[in-house]
Design a protein around this motif. Sequence first.
Motif, short mmCIF file in Angstrom:
data_model
loop_
_atom_site.label_atom_id
_atom_site.label_comp_id
_atom_site.label_asym_id
_atom_site.label_seq_id
_atom_site.Cartn_x
_atom_site.Cartn_y
_atom_site.Cartn_z
N ASP A 1 0.82 -1.22 0.00
CA ASP A 1 0.00 0.00 0.00
C ASP A 1 0.85 1.26 0.00
O ASP A 1 0.44 2.28 -0.54
N PHE A 2 2.01 1.20 0.62
CA PHE A 2 2.86 2.38 0.71
C PHE A 2 3.31 2.84 -0.67
O PHE A 2 3.29 4.03 -0.97
N THR B 1 0.43 4.46 -2.37
CA THR B 1 0.21 5.78 -1.77
C THR B 1 1.22 6.80 -2.29
O THR B 1 0.87 7.92 -2.62
N GLU C 1 -1.16 9.23 9.11
CA GLU C 1 -1.29 8.00 8.32
C GLU C 1 -0.04 7.75 7.47
O GLU C 1 0.46 6.63 7.39
N HIS C 2 0.48 8.81 6.86
CA HIS C 2 1.70 8.67 6.06
C HIS C 2 2.89 8.28 6.93
O HIS C 2 3.71 7.44 6.54
N LEU D 1 2.64 4.63 7.79
CA LEU D 1 3.06 3.82 6.65
C LEU D 1 4.58 3.75 6.55
O LEU D 1 5.15 2.69 6.30
#
Length: 174
Positions: free
Chosen positions: A2-3, A6, A106-107, A110
């Motif tokens: 997911d990173f 993103t 959230e970032h 991650l």
Amino acid sequence: MDFIKTLLEADLFQDKKIIQRYQFLKVKDETDTNIYFIEKGSVRIFMMDENEERIIRFGYSGNIIVSLDSFLSGKSSDLYIQTIKKTEVRIASKKDFYQFIHSSDEHLKLWILVLEDLVMQQLEREKDLLINSPQERFERVLKRSPQLFQEIPQKYIANYLRMSPETLSRLKKS
């Protein structure tokens, strides 16, 4: 991961570069704080031990690579990053990347997950190097990274596994 998705959606990778086969993205004693997303192609990350190359990592389509020691410290590194075949990378600067990861909780979470994953990968790599049996080293890497054997030439995988190409060939056949 997911990173990566993103990061790509955040449009951090502003620059694009095409590097011909066997060319260097980074050489020893150079400082490189960029992050690279490999769109197409493959690379090997290695260092020299006297006159022998020691491959420590690979990257191929869909991977993010970085000279992590240089990225984190801002200092020069002993690592080389060399293309194995013609490679297209997208490039993000450390400054832009840090602005992004600090822009939300959230970032940042991650990023912590990515760092934890890197530590776990490094521990697995160290275990691989401590295992005496070439068969077991081969099986561990095959289980962890089956795509590696599709993307990377056998002579480089053998170097990474600290065995001869002939031994790797025998293990693949058995």
